[in-house]
Enzyme design. Sequence first.
Site, short mmCIF file in Angstrom:
data_model
loop_
_atom_site.label_atom_id
_atom_site.label_comp_id
_atom_site.label_asym_id
_atom_site.label_seq_id
_atom_site.Cartn_x
_atom_site.Cartn_y
_atom_site.Cartn_z
N LYS A 188 2.91 13.47 -10.16
CA LYS A 188 2.79 13.49 -11.83
C LYS A 188 4.03 13.28 -12.54
O LYS A 188 3.77 13.19 -13.83
CB LYS A 188 1.78 14.73 -12.15
CG LYS A 188 0.35 14.87 -11.55
CD LYS A 188 -0.23 13.59 -11.32
CE LYS A 188 -0.88 13.29 -12.83
NZ LYS A 188 -2.31 12.34 -13.05
N SER A 222 -4.27 17.93 -1.70
CA SER A 222 -4.60 16.46 -1.99
C SER A 222 -3.95 15.51 -0.89
O SER A 222 -4.53 14.46 -0.51
CB SER A 222 -4.09 15.97 -3.28
OG SER A 222 -2.71 15.85 -3.54
N1 PMP Z 1 -2.72 15.00 -6.17
C1 PMP Z 1 -2.22 16.28 -6.86
C2 PMP Z 1 -1.43 17.37 -6.32
C3 PMP Z 1 -2.32 15.93 -8.33
O1 PMP Z 1 -1.76 16.99 -9.20
C4 PMP Z 1 -2.78 14.70 -8.98
C5 PMP Z 1 -3.01 14.62 -10.11
N2 PMP Z 1 -3.88 15.29 -10.97
C6 PMP Z 1 -3.28 13.77 -7.91
C7 PMP Z 1 -2.86 14.06 -6.56
C8 PMP Z 1 -3.96 12.45 -8.50
O2 PMP Z 1 -3.35 11.56 -9.03
P1 PMP Z 1 -3.76 10.66 -10.24
O3 PMP Z 1 -3.95 11.53 -11.52
O4 PMP Z 1 -2.60 9.56 -10.29
O5 PMP Z 1 -4.94 10.16 -9.86
#
Ligand code: PMP
Length: 331
Positions: free
Chosen positions: A42, A278
């Site tokens: 991010k 994630s």
């Molecule tokens: N993984 C984590 C740990 C995140 O904080 C985020 C952002 N919310 C994402 C994945 C997803 O990325 P994006 O917002 O670009 O879809």
Amino acid sequence: MEADIVDLIGNTPLIKLKYPSEITGCNIYGKAEFLNPAGSVKDRAALGIILEAEKNKEIEKGGTLVEGTFGNTGIAFAMINNARGYKTIIVMPDNASNEKRDILRNMGADLKIVESLPYSDSGNYQHVSRKLALELNEKNGGNVIWGNQFDNIANYKFHESTTAQEILNQTEGKIDGFTCAIGTGGTLSGVSVGIKQKNKNIKVACSDPQGARMYNYFKHGKLEEKGDPSETEGIGQYRITKNVEPSLIDMSYHITDYEAFDLLYKLVKTDGLFLGTSCGVNIAGAIKMAKDMGPGKNIVTILCDDANKYYSKMFNKDFLQSKKLPIPEWI
Ligand code: PMP
């Protein structure tokens, strides 16, 4: 050249993921976004948004940024804003991890915790942050911006011009597939648009956590959730945000929390990787994509952040037991 902390954002290494590659006969690579200075992918979205606002003269020294975030975007903004002389106000839902709250407070951000409510409710953290930014901007006579990471397309554009180009360079264009999950959609859209501009044959997959709606949207054209809400953080979207809209998607995978957590613990031991929740979804998706595409393919995914912010979930036996998630044998 004199660099400051903000100059350290991006240009992250691409590493080979040993265990996922071995079990699929493909080369699966992870972009080490946890090495960004504030610790996550991010950092890029936050910088893209700040650069756009500065270009449009919406914010200058002494100004304030307000954002609704699950944590990582807030931490990224706090770093950039501190370095640039802006104040940071963060609105966060009460189900984000305590570790993220502590980091934001310790970095000097003004943190407002609100009840976790659906987007359709006016008390949802995103709406609260928008209203707060508008009110403050009016009161101050300007110089207050709302980050609006979900619908501000400076987010995906920055991934298109940085993350996608870095992946193309680092693989020397020899990439067959890319996948990651969707939070705002910035990463998936930006990378998909950027890499397909270069080679439209590169396949892109959405890897969706349980409980979100993107799997069914890309697979069956229906905005319908599949499974119980996920314990992964920062991902799992219900609506087509302005940053999801431009995404160019060929395949869609549904990943359960059990699969994601199991893989994360495995990778601690096989690869020495200590990754955040994630990443489990992203790498599980890359493995499914590799199996679908067949051996010998080069597949890239994103290592969004590391495990340090998730101890209260990932390494908490009671929590894992209560959610029927796997428990690493060493805790
Ligand atoms: N993984 C984590 C740990 C995140 O904080 C985020 C952002 N919310 C994402 C994945 C997803 O990325 P994006 O917002 O670009 O879809």
